[in-house]
Design a protein around this motif. Structure first.
Motif, mmCIF file in Angstrom:
data_model
loop_
_atom_site.group_PDB
_atom_site.id
_atom_site.type_symbol
_atom_site.label_atom_id
_atom_site.label_comp_id
_atom_site.label_asym_id
_atom_site.label_seq_id
_atom_site.Cartn_x
_atom_site.Cartn_y
_atom_site.Cartn_z
ATOM 1 N N LEU A 1 0.605 6.634 -8.192
ATOM 2 C CA LEU A 1 1.115 8.002 -8.358
ATOM 3 C C LEU A 1 0.184 9.018 -7.704
ATOM 4 C CD1 LEU A 1 2.348 7.756 -12.061
ATOM 5 C CD2 LEU A 1 3.710 7.609 -9.962
ATOM 6 N N GLU A 2 -1.128 8.794 -7.800
ATOM 7 C CA GLU A 2 -2.080 9.700 -7.181
ATOM 8 C C GLU A 2 -1.999 9.620 -5.656
ATOM 9 O OE1 GLU A 2 -5.172 12.489 -6.644
ATOM 10 O OE2 GLU A 2 -3.751 12.069 -8.268
ATOM 11 N N ALA A 3 -1.883 8.407 -5.122
ATOM 12 C CA ALA A 3 -1.782 8.245 -3.668
ATOM 13 C C ALA A 3 -0.498 8.867 -3.141
ATOM 14 C CB ALA A 3 -1.843 6.761 -3.310
ATOM 15 N N ARG A 4 0.579 8.714 -3.869
ATOM 16 C CA ARG A 4 1.851 9.310 -3.426
ATOM 17 C C ARG A 4 1.785 10.835 -3.489
ATOM 18 N NH1 ARG A 4 5.775 6.005 -1.986
ATOM 19 N NH2 ARG A 4 6.232 4.020 -3.026
ATOM 20 N N ARG A 5 1.051 11.369 -4.464
ATOM 21 C CA ARG A 5 0.884 12.821 -4.546
ATOM 22 C C ARG A 5 0.130 13.342 -3.315
ATOM 23 N NH1 ARG A 5 -2.737 16.448 -5.588
ATOM 24 N NH2 ARG A 5 -4.376 14.894 -5.954
ATOM 25 N N LYS A 6 -0.892 12.599 -2.891
ATOM 26 C CA LYS A 6 -1.698 13.008 -1.741
ATOM 27 C C LYS A 6 -0.963 12.798 -0.425
ATOM 28 C CE LYS A 6 -6.268 12.077 -3.741
ATOM 29 N NZ LYS A 6 -7.478 11.211 -3.642
ATOM 30 N N HIS A 7 -0.137 11.757 -0.363
ATOM 31 C CA HIS A 7 0.529 11.397 0.894
ATOM 32 C C HIS A 7 2.019 11.173 0.636
ATOM 33 C CE1 HIS A 7 -3.579 10.844 2.269
ATOM 34 N NE2 HIS A 7 -3.778 9.964 1.309
ATOM 35 N N PRO A 8 2.759 12.237 0.374
ATOM 36 C CA PRO A 8 4.157 12.094 -0.056
ATOM 37 C C PRO A 8 5.087 11.502 0.997
ATOM 38 C CG PRO A 8 3.616 14.398 0.388
ATOM 39 C CD PRO A 8 2.324 13.648 0.429
ATOM 40 N N ASN A 9 4.708 11.537 2.256
ATOM 41 C CA ASN A 9 5.583 11.024 3.309
ATOM 42 C C ASN A 9 5.227 9.610 3.753
ATOM 43 O OD1 ASN A 9 7.017 13.517 3.488
ATOM 44 N ND2 ASN A 9 5.314 14.369 4.670
ATOM 45 N N ALA A 10 4.248 9.006 3.105
ATOM 46 C CA ALA A 10 3.767 7.691 3.529
ATOM 47 C C ALA A 10 4.533 6.565 2.858
ATOM 48 C CB ALA A 10 2.275 7.559 3.215
ATOM 49 N N GLU A 11 4.722 5.474 3.601
ATOM 50 C CA GLU A 11 5.238 4.238 3.014
ATOM 51 C C GLU A 11 4.118 3.551 2.248
ATOM 52 O OE1 GLU A 11 7.074 1.300 5.407
ATOM 53 O OE2 GLU A 11 8.539 2.659 6.298
ATOM 54 N N LEU A 12 4.454 2.998 1.069
ATOM 55 C CA LEU A 12 3.470 2.264 0.284
ATOM 56 C C LEU A 12 3.706 0.769 0.446
ATOM 57 C CD1 LEU A 12 1.228 1.946 -1.831
ATOM 58 C CD2 LEU A 12 2.990 2.159 -3.607
ATOM 59 N N LEU A 13 2.722 0.074 1.044
ATOM 60 C CA LEU A 13 2.784 -1.375 1.228
ATOM 61 C C LEU A 13 1.723 -2.009 0.338
ATOM 62 C CD1 LEU A 13 2.905 -1.489 5.156
ATOM 63 C CD2 LEU A 13 4.781 -1.074 3.542
ATOM 64 N N VAL A 14 2.127 -2.983 -0.477
ATOM 65 C CA VAL A 14 1.160 -3.633 -1.360
ATOM 66 C C VAL A 14 1.240 -5.145 -1.201
ATOM 67 C CG1 VAL A 14 1.340 -1.740 -3.031
ATOM 68 C CG2 VAL A 14 2.673 -3.837 -3.401
ATOM 69 N N HIS B 1 4.818 -5.265 9.823
ATOM 70 C CA HIS B 1 5.667 -4.157 9.391
ATOM 71 C C HIS B 1 5.177 -2.828 9.957
ATOM 72 C CE1 HIS B 1 8.370 -1.870 6.784
ATOM 73 N NE2 HIS B 1 7.344 -1.050 6.606
ATOM 74 N N ALA B 2 3.862 -2.620 9.938
ATOM 75 C CA ALA B 2 3.316 -1.354 10.440
ATOM 76 C C ALA B 2 3.649 -1.156 11.913
ATOM 77 C CB ALA B 2 1.813 -1.311 10.220
ATOM 78 N N ARG B 3 3.620 -2.247 12.685
ATOM 79 C CA ARG B 3 3.958 -2.144 14.115
ATOM 80 C C ARG B 3 5.432 -1.803 14.312
ATOM 81 N NH1 ARG B 3 0.340 -6.703 14.565
ATOM 82 N NH2 ARG B 3 2.098 -8.159 14.425
ATOM 83 N N ALA B 4 6.281 -2.383 13.469
ATOM 84 C CA ALA B 4 7.735 -2.241 13.661
ATOM 85 C C ALA B 4 8.320 -0.996 13.011
ATOM 86 C CB ALA B 4 8.443 -3.480 13.125
ATOM 87 N N SER B 5 7.678 -0.493 11.987
ATOM 88 C CA SER B 5 8.231 0.612 11.208
ATOM 89 C C SER B 5 8.239 1.916 11.992
ATOM 90 C CB SER B 5 7.416 0.783 9.922
ATOM 91 O OG SER B 5 7.844 1.932 9.213
ATOM 92 N N GLY B 6 9.259 2.719 11.720
ATOM 93 C CA GLY B 6 9.321 4.046 12.308
ATOM 94 C C GLY B 6 8.481 5.062 11.560
ATOM 95 N N ALA B 7 7.942 4.672 10.416
ATOM 96 C CA ALA B 7 7.099 5.582 9.637
ATOM 97 C C ALA B 7 5.798 5.868 10.379
ATOM 98 C CB ALA B 7 6.801 4.981 8.265
ATOM 99 N N GLU B 8 5.244 7.040 10.115
ATOM 100 C CA GLU B 8 3.998 7.441 10.777
ATOM 101 C C GLU B 8 2.790 7.369 9.846
ATOM 102 O OE1 GLU B 8 4.684 11.307 12.367
ATOM 103 O OE2 GLU B 8 6.004 10.576 13.969
ATOM 104 N N GLU B 9 3.044 7.244 8.538
ATOM 105 C CA GLU B 9 1.967 7.198 7.563
ATOM 106 C C GLU B 9 2.199 6.059 6.584
ATOM 107 O OE1 GLU B 9 0.392 11.284 6.201
ATOM 108 O OE2 GLU B 9 2.532 11.624 6.540
ATOM 109 N N PHE B 10 1.107 5.409 6.188
ATOM 110 C CA PHE B 10 1.195 4.273 5.276
ATOM 111 C C PHE B 10 0.054 4.319 4.260
ATOM 112 C CE2 PHE B 10 2.950 3.116 9.342
ATOM 113 C CZ PHE B 10 4.115 2.413 9.035
#
Length: 297
Positions: free
Chosen positions: A179-192, A216-225
């Motif tokens: 929850l804290e990481a998502r608050r700091k980086h709301p546009n990022a994909e979370l990979l665990v 996944h990071a190479r293929a994803s259109g997301a810019e933040e993870f």
């Protein structure tokens, strides 16, 4: 300061340097191959060389020695071990079998050669579900990681009986961290990683092995993870994706044993061809059988 001499000795020794994705950045940079433990061991078995320098923890070097018995396998720091692998012994596996005689033993590759030798089949964090579902047994003794066992249990109708082991790095993550990481980086994909606790996996956008995260990071259109695994992998993620941004789920996600390797130790290992990793033949044959059964699936 050690790089030039390492490269010279590597050539003289006909050696290949393997580095796990969690190794220090300078060790990853000097390596011929980087990857996860089984990926490296399988690749090493096909490479024409005399010496394998495995930069990782103990069970990884053991697996390389099992799959490449004709090669000299060197582990630069013999004290670099996997605490989770030490949470179960061969006698523990035998005792489990006595209590559950109809169950198949599925052993995560993050385990010692002795434990692999007592198991029916191995699995990785990437193929655990596939391995379990391919077996005839309806009861599965899943060792040694309880969190990976819980993740596999979500994707099978079979009864999973977990051993109470865990990776201290991944087990430390909490829902509050997410929850804290998502608050700091709301546009990022979370990979665990699937070694994380179920409540962390519930909040993730994707669950991947280290190799899976890289793909996944190479293929994803997301810019933040946001990356929920040992922080060492960020070195490679950033190098391979310079246009993207990566944040650790927790800056405290550090495996102290993975960080024991240094360029100085790699150089010494090449100079002395020690510490050498050798698995007794009686153990290696049985452990190799469990690994090969997985590869057949």
């Amino acid at each position: 300061m050690f790089e030039k001499e390492i490269l010279r000795l590597k050539s003289d020794r006909n050696a290949i340097i393997l580095a796990h994705n969690y190794q220090p950045g300078d060790v990853q940079d000097i390596a011929d191959l980087t990857g996860d433990s089984l990926e490296l061991s399988r690749a090493a078995a096909t490479i024409d060389c005399k010496v394998l320098v495995f930069c990782g923890v103990d069970f990884m070097a053991q697996t390389a020695a099992i799959l490449s018995p004709e090669k000299i396998v060197i582990h630069p720091d013999r004290s670099a071990c996997c605490p989770m692998a030490q949470m179960i012994s061969p006698q523990d596996v035998r005792s489990l079998r006595e209590r559950h005689p109809d169950a198949a033993v599925v052993c995560y590759v993050n385990s010692s050669a002795d434990v692999k030798a007592e198991s029916d089949i191995c699995c990785t964090s990437a193929n655990g579900v596939q391995v379990v579902n391919a077996l005839d047994a309806e009861e599965i003794l899943f060792i040694p990681d309880r969190n990976l066992a819980a993740y596999v249990a979500r994707h099978t109708d079979k009864r999973i009986i977990p051993w109470n082991g865990y990776c201290y790095v991944h087990d430390r993550y909490t829902a509050s961290d997410v929850l804290e990481a998502r608050r700091k980086h709301p546009n990022a994909e979370l990979l665990v990683h699937p070694e994380c606790r179920p409540e962390v996996i519930d909040l993730a956008d994707g669950v991947y092995s280290t190799s899976g995260m890289l793909k996944h990071a190479r293929a994803s259109g997301a810019e933040e993870f946001i990356i929920g695994t040992e922080v060492g992998i960020l070195h490679r993620l950033c190098a391979e994706n310079p246009e993207k941004r990566f944040y650790p789920l927790s800056t405290g996600a550090v495996c102290e044993d993975m960080k024991k390797t240094s360029l100085k130790k790699v150089l010494r290992a090449l100079e002395t061809l020690t510490p050498r990793v050798e698995v007794p033949q009686s153990t290696a044959v049985r452990a190799r059988r469990a690994i090969e059964r997985m590869l057949a699936i």
